[in-house]
Write a protein that holds these residues in place. Structure first.
Motif, short mmCIF file in Angstrom:
data_model
loop_
_atom_site.label_atom_id
_atom_site.label_comp_id
_atom_site.label_asym_id
_atom_site.label_seq_id
_atom_site.Cartn_x
_atom_site.Cartn_y
_atom_site.Cartn_z
N VAL A 72 0.84 -1.20 0.00
CA VAL A 72 0.00 0.00 0.00
C VAL A 72 0.88 1.25 0.00
CG1 VAL A 72 -1.69 1.33 1.33
CG2 VAL A 72 -1.97 -1.15 1.09
N ARG A 73 1.92 1.27 0.83
CA ARG A 73 2.80 2.44 0.89
C ARG A 73 3.50 2.68 -0.45
NH1 ARG A 73 3.36 0.61 6.28
NH2 ARG A 73 5.16 -0.70 5.82
N ALA A 74 3.83 1.60 -1.17
CA ALA A 74 4.53 1.73 -2.45
C ALA A 74 3.59 2.02 -3.61
CB ALA A 74 5.31 0.44 -2.73
N SER A 75 2.32 1.66 -3.50
CA SER A 75 1.41 1.71 -4.66
C SER A 75 0.34 2.79 -4.59
CB SER A 75 0.71 0.35 -4.83
OG SER A 75 1.63 -0.70 -4.90
N PRO A 77 -1.03 6.61 -3.53
CA PRO A 77 -0.48 7.95 -3.29
C PRO A 77 -0.43 8.37 -1.82
CG PRO A 77 -1.90 7.98 -5.21
CD PRO A 77 -2.02 6.61 -4.62
N ASP A 78 -1.52 8.14 -1.06
CA ASP A 78 -1.52 8.50 0.36
C ASP A 78 -1.38 7.26 1.25
OD1 ASP A 78 -3.96 7.53 -0.40
OD2 ASP A 78 -5.16 9.02 0.68
N GLY A 79 -0.67 6.26 0.72
CA GLY A 79 -0.54 4.98 1.41
C GLY A 79 0.16 5.07 2.75
N ASP A 80 1.14 5.94 2.87
CA ASP A 80 1.86 6.04 4.13
C ASP A 80 0.94 6.57 5.23
OD1 ASP A 80 4.58 5.56 5.20
OD2 ASP A 80 4.37 7.64 5.86
N LEU A 131 -11.61 2.39 3.37
CA LEU A 131 -10.61 3.36 2.92
C LEU A 131 -9.38 2.71 2.29
CD1 LEU A 131 -10.68 5.72 6.04
CD2 LEU A 131 -11.77 6.14 3.83
N LEU A 132 -8.71 1.87 3.07
CA LEU A 132 -7.40 1.39 2.66
C LEU A 132 -7.46 0.33 1.55
CD1 LEU A 132 -4.52 0.91 5.15
CD2 LEU A 132 -4.83 -0.70 3.29
N LEU A 133 -8.28 -0.70 1.75
CA LEU A 133 -8.31 -1.79 0.77
C LEU A 133 -8.91 -1.37 -0.58
CD1 LEU A 133 -9.10 -4.74 3.20
CD2 LEU A 133 -6.91 -4.20 2.10
N PRO A 134 -9.93 -0.50 -0.63
CA PRO A 134 -10.37 -0.01 -1.95
C PRO A 134 -9.27 0.74 -2.70
CG PRO A 134 -12.09 0.38 -0.33
CD PRO A 134 -10.88 -0.08 0.43
N ARG A 135 -8.41 1.47 -1.98
CA ARG A 135 -7.29 2.16 -2.64
C ARG A 135 -6.31 1.13 -3.22
NH1 ARG A 135 -6.77 7.34 -0.01
NH2 ARG A 135 -8.92 8.08 0.17
N LEU A 136 -6.06 0.07 -2.45
CA LEU A 136 -5.19 -0.99 -2.95
C LEU A 136 -5.81 -1.64 -4.19
CD1 LEU A 136 -2.67 -2.84 -2.57
CD2 LEU A 136 -4.14 -4.32 -1.17
N ALA A 143 -4.26 -10.10 -10.72
CA ALA A 143 -3.21 -11.11 -10.51
C ALA A 143 -2.40 -10.76 -9.26
CB ALA A 143 -2.31 -11.20 -11.73
N ARG A 144 -2.10 -9.48 -9.09
CA ARG A 144 -1.34 -9.06 -7.90
C ARG A 144 -2.16 -9.26 -6.63
NH1 ARG A 144 2.65 -5.07 -6.52
NH2 ARG A 144 3.70 -6.03 -4.74
N LEU A 145 -3.46 -8.99 -6.67
CA LEU A 145 -4.32 -9.20 -5.51
C LEU A 145 -4.32 -10.68 -5.10
CD1 LEU A 145 -7.42 -6.98 -6.43
CD2 LEU A 145 -5.69 -6.51 -4.66
N ARG A 146 -4.28 -11.56 -6.09
CA ARG A 146 -4.27 -13.00 -5.78
C ARG A 146 -2.91 -13.43 -5.22
NH1 ARG A 146 -7.51 -14.71 -11.30
NH2 ARG A 146 -9.59 -14.11 -10.53
N THR A 147 -1.83 -12.91 -5.78
CA THR A 147 -0.50 -13.22 -5.26
C THR A 147 -0.36 -12.72 -3.82
OG1 THR A 147 0.46 -13.07 -7.47
CG2 THR A 147 1.98 -12.87 -5.61
N LEU A 148 -0.85 -11.51 -3.57
CA LEU A 148 -0.82 -10.98 -2.21
C LEU A 148 -1.64 -11.85 -1.26
CD1 LEU A 148 -1.19 -7.14 -2.86
CD2 LEU A 148 0.75 -8.28 -1.76
N GLY A 149 -2.77 -12.35 -1.75
CA GLY A 149 -3.61 -13.22 -0.93
C GLY A 149 -2.88 -14.48 -0.52
N THR A 150 -2.17 -15.09 -1.44
CA THR A 150 -1.42 -16.31 -1.15
C THR A 150 -0.29 -16.04 -0.17
OG1 THR A 150 -1.95 -17.16 -3.36
CG2 THR A 150 -0.11 -18.19 -2.21
N THR A 151 0.45 -14.96 -0.38
CA THR A 151 1.56 -14.61 0.50
C THR A 151 1.06 -14.26 1.89
OG1 THR A 151 2.73 -13.72 -1.42
CG2 THR A 151 3.58 -13.10 0.75
N TRP A 152 0.00 -13.47 1.96
CA TRP A 152 -0.60 -13.07 3.24
C TRP A 152 -1.04 -14.30 4.03
CZ3 TRP A 152 -5.57 -13.78 5.09
CH2 TRP A 152 -5.90 -13.06 6.23
#
Length: 201
Positions: A72-75, A77-80, A131-136, A143-152
């Motif tokens: 979120v912080r990397a992707s 804009p107001d992630g931090d 707020l946070l997850l809709p921004r993500l 594909a990235r959401l699924r990869t993140l799901g597996t890693t998480w």
């Protein structure tokens, strides 16, 4: 910005393996455990539900802080700013639950702290889902959401299950300290389950 993930279908959220679906599913489980705790009168049953809740909340939050919030912080804009808000909520929950675990079962202060922790957990869920997850969701592809799901999910399975005020909220510090504390927590959980089953015999 996408609407809250609470109101979207599994398909809109990227499918069953998406981090958004996994997050929402566990948020629902957390809500159900808090509701169950509040409806029980028996102290032993309430304590059993509270232990389940604590284990779920802390493994869930640790996986968020290790896997999700850096993305979120990397992707976003107001992630931090967004992750700092959620991390502050996590720290307040951590401190309250650490106090709860130190107090004897049935102590009035313990119940008051549990109510405060539940209110913070519910606020944290709303901040994440609205707020946070809709921004993500807007910032990364399916594909990235699924990869993140597996890693998480993999990190969550080996995460600490109790509050530890010494764990930093951000990598790499949380990951380095999380491994030995996770082993300690899971041994403690196993011994607690074993002693509880022996008492029931």
């Amino acid at each position: 910005m996408s609407k809250t993930i609470k109101e979207q279908t599994v398909e809109q959220l990227g499918g069953s393996r998406s981090i958004l679906v996994r997050q929402r599913r566990e948020h629902q489980q957390i809500d159900q455990l808090m509701d169950q705790y509040l409806t029980l009168d028996d102290l032993h049953q309430r304590e059993r539900v509270l232990k389940q809740l604590v284990q779920l909340v802390f493994s869930h939050a640790f996986a968020e802080e290790t896997v999700l919030w850096p993305v979120v912080r990397a992707s976003v804009p107001d992630g931090d700013e967004l992750t700092a808000r959620v991390e502050d909520e996590h720290q307040q929950i951590n401190d309250l639950v650490a106090d709860i675990e130190r107090l004897p079962v049935g102590a009035p202060d313990r119940e008051e702290k549990a109510q405060r922790a539940f209110a913070l957990i519910r606020q944290d869920i709303r901040d994440e889902e609205d707020l946070l997850l809709p921004r993500l969701q807007d910032a990364v592809n399916t594909a990235r959401l699924r990869t993140l799901g597996t890693t998480w999910a993999a990190v969550r399975e080996t995460a600490p299950t109790h509050p530890h005020p010494v764990i930093p909220r951000r990598p790499p510090g949380n990951a380095l300290l999380g491994v030995p504390l996770s082993v300690y927590d899971r041994v403690r959980d196993a011994l607690s389950i074993g002693s509880a089953s022996r008492r029931r015999r």
